[in-house]
Design a protein around this motif. Structure first.
Motif, PDB file in Angstrom:
ATOM      1  N   VAL A 185       0.838  -1.200   0.000  1.00 19.83           N
ATOM      2  CA  VAL A 185       0.000   0.000   0.000  1.00 19.83           C
ATOM      3  C   VAL A 185       0.875   1.253   0.000  1.00 19.83           C
ATOM      4  O   VAL A 185       2.028   1.211   0.426  1.00 19.83           O
ATOM      5  CB  VAL A 185      -0.958   0.046   1.224  1.00 19.83           C
ATOM      6  N   THR A 186       0.303   2.337  -0.451  1.00 17.63           N
ATOM      7  CA  THR A 186       0.933   3.654  -0.609  1.00 17.63           C
ATOM      8  C   THR A 186       2.115   3.584  -1.579  1.00 17.63           C
ATOM      9  O   THR A 186       2.580   2.496  -1.923  1.00 17.63           O
ATOM     10  CB  THR A 186       1.405   4.304   0.728  1.00 17.63           C
ATOM     11  N   GLU A 187       2.598   4.753  -1.967  1.00 14.59           N
ATOM     12  CA  GLU A 187       3.715   4.804  -2.910  1.00 14.59           C
ATOM     13  C   GLU A 187       5.043   4.401  -2.241  1.00 14.59           C
ATOM     14  O   GLU A 187       6.071   4.274  -2.907  1.00 14.59           O
ATOM     15  CB  GLU A 187       3.840   6.192  -3.527  1.00 14.59           C
ATOM     16  N   ARG A 188       4.996   4.196  -0.912  1.00 16.42           N
ATOM     17  CA  ARG A 188       6.207   3.751  -0.210  1.00 16.42           C
ATOM     18  C   ARG A 188       6.288   2.214  -0.155  1.00 16.42           C
ATOM     19  O   ARG A 188       7.183   1.673   0.463  1.00 16.42           O
ATOM     20  CB  ARG A 188       6.240   4.315   1.216  1.00 16.42           C
ATOM     21  N   PHE A 189       5.337   1.549  -0.788  1.00  8.50           N
ATOM     22  CA  PHE A 189       5.311   0.074  -0.873  1.00  8.50           C
ATOM     23  C   PHE A 189       5.368  -0.578   0.511  1.00  8.50           C
ATOM     24  O   PHE A 189       6.255  -1.371   0.811  1.00  8.50           O
ATOM     25  CB  PHE A 189       6.447  -0.453  -1.759  1.00  8.50           C
ATOM     26  N   ILE A 190       4.433  -0.202   1.357  1.00 14.24           N
ATOM     27  CA  ILE A 190       4.345  -0.805   2.694  1.00 14.24           C
ATOM     28  C   ILE A 190       3.779  -2.213   2.534  1.00 14.24           C
ATOM     29  O   ILE A 190       2.694  -2.392   1.981  1.00 14.24           O
ATOM     30  CB  ILE A 190       3.419   0.025   3.613  1.00 14.24           C
ATOM     31  N   LYS A 191       4.538  -3.182   3.007  1.00 16.34           N
ATOM     32  CA  LYS A 191       4.118  -4.582   2.884  1.00 16.34           C
ATOM     33  C   LYS A 191       4.050  -5.211   4.272  1.00 16.34           C
ATOM     34  O   LYS A 191       4.796  -4.805   5.160  1.00 16.34           O
ATOM     35  CB  LYS A 191       5.149  -5.380   2.061  1.00 16.34           C
ATOM     36  N   PRO A 192       3.197  -6.217   4.432  1.00 17.93           N
ATOM     37  CA  PRO A 192       3.183  -6.905   5.737  1.00 17.93           C
ATOM     38  C   PRO A 192       4.410  -7.806   5.879  1.00 17.93           C
ATOM     39  O   PRO A 192       4.986  -8.222   4.881  1.00 17.93           O
ATOM     40  CB  PRO A 192       1.897  -7.735   5.677  1.00 17.93           C
TER      41      PRO A 192
END
Lengths: 174, 267
Positions: A27-34
């Motif tokens: 998610v978001t343009e910062r590529f937040i991943k679980p």
């Protein structure tokens, strides 16, 4: 605990967690991943017997290390924090999903902080993701736990853990 | 005699594993990184599963070019423009002074990205292919970072957005036909910053930023990105605070090229 099955599960989680497939749920343009390994760390720490939980924590830490360029920082941070969590759950039984999700958030922050400190012993310039990314990643992992809890508990049963209840085994309490 | 299964106590187990972790931590990075690289080498296919799918999705049918292709062509154009300026300048010098022609020793090693992290890439080329730490890495024809660590078959790339990535640059100011030198450093997010450029220099948003030539590493200037923000320094009003947006799109990077300059052999 079926250790061969455990190693297969950790290997699969490591590969999926570091593959580009995770971009689909970033998610978001910062590529937040679980962080799948973080979720498994908390699950095993609060579900296994203390003895097995210590081995699981260090093993998951090694898996987390193997996808970076350093070996040691996550091995120690996951091992120490995972072990601490197994003792904490003897005082605070993390039975509810929300409590476990919160434990994932806190564990994510503490393990990352400890790993960064340990990395500085090995290399002078540490490329860390920053507090916001770490917080967001831990929070995302915590939120995703509400969906992944059922399959993970199912896998836990396949591995021979968590079949009794969250918290201590009865014989440990005696 | 009956066998007794060895099972250490919880404390012994924890201390044993803790000491093992300390040994891992104390081992040189050159030794431990082989484990990391071996893992990536073995599971290369699985680690790149998502990339192939993304590539399929990005293919745009018809006569129009995709934004990714447009960006690639724009970058190629900016590099050609810069090379043209360099050649023009060289030609002017050559017309005045007779110089011996230097051999074009610059080589490019094409590498596939096998894994990517925040501000870091792992590529499938290593010291066997002539790669060494500090070499420049190009993606979509723009400089995207520097080689950080190298093993025989695999290397890690520190991206320009990493706070530990620093390199000398030139800022082009086409309005006054000049270049300003400086140093770029990643901001740890999605861009990079240039510090300590005096405010007297006429720099504007949109100006191109090039990686400056470095002996043995980069033969001619290569574009890095464009200035996205240029404001007076927060700490000192006599210098600019400059934000740079790299030319590459992190998620679109599939292959990179490493600039390998062969050193001349003296007889």
């Amino acid at each position: 605990m079926k250790w061969f099955r455990f190693s297969l599960l950790i290997l699969a989680a490591t590969i999926i967690g570091s593959s580009d497939l995770m971009n689909y749920i970033s998610v978001t343009e910062r590529f937040i991943k679980p962080n799948l390994l973080l979720m498994l760390l908390v699950y095993f720490a609060i579900s296994c017997e203390t003895y097995d939980a210590i081995i699981c924590s260090f093993a998951i830490g090694f898996a987390a290390d193997i996808t970076t360029t350093l070996i040691g920082p996550y091995f120690l941070s996951y091992g120490i924090i995972g072990t601490a969590l197994t003792f904490i759950r003897q005082v605070i039984i993390l039975k509810k999903t929300a409590q476990q999700a919160f434990a994932i958030l806190l564990t994510g922050l503490v393990t990352q902080l400890l790993a960064i400190i340990l990395m500085k012993f090995k290399i002078s310039t540490v490329t860390n993701a920053g507090f916001f990314i770490t917080f967001a990643m831990s929070m995302y992992s915590g939120i995703l736990w509400f969906m992944l809890k059922v399959p993970v508990v199912g896998l836990g049963k396949w591995l021979g853990v968590g079949v009794h209840r969250f918290g201590m085994r009865m014989e440990e309490r005696m | 005699m009956a066998h007794r299964k060895f099972k250490p106590s919880k404390l012994t187990l924890f201390i044993g594993l803790f000491l093992l972790g300390i040994i891992f931590l104390l081992l040189p990075q050159d030794v431990t990184s082989k484990v990391n690289f071996t893992f990536i080498d073995i599971f290369d296919y699985f680690l790149n599963m998502g990339t192939a799918n993304q590539q399929q999705q990005n293919k745009t049918p018809g006569t129009f070019v995709s934004s990714q292709e447009y960006q690639r062509l724009q970058t190629a154009y900016a590099n050609l423009d810069e090379q043209y300026s360099d050649l023009k300048s060289q030609f002017e010098k050559l017309s005045k002074l007779r110089l011996t022609e230097t051999d074009p020793t610059t080589g490019l090693v094409i590498a596939k990205i096998v894994n990517r992290k925040e501000h870091q890439l792992i590529i499938n080329r290593g010291s066997k292919d002539g790669l060494a730490a500090g070499q420049y890495v190009l993606g979509d024809n723009a400089v995207i970072g520097l080689i950080e660590q190298v093993s025989d078959d695999i290397s890690s790339v520190q991206l320009i957005t990493s706070t530990s990535c620093k390199m000398p640059i030139k800022i082009s100011a086409p309005e006054i036909n000049a270049y300003f030198n400086g140093t770029i450093q990643g901001d740890g997010k999605t861009g990079a910053k240039i510090f300590n450029i005096p405010q007297k220099y006429k720099i504007r948003t949109g100006n191109s930023v090039y990686a400056a030539e470095r002996a043995g590493l980069l033969a001619s200037s290569r574009i890095i990105g464009k200035i996205s923000k240029c404001k007076l320094g927060a700490k000192s009003a006599v210098v600019w605070d400059i934000d740079v947006k790299p030319m590459y799109e992190f998620e679109n990077l599939m292959d990179v090229a490493v600039v390998v300059i062969k050193k001349p052999e003296f007889k």
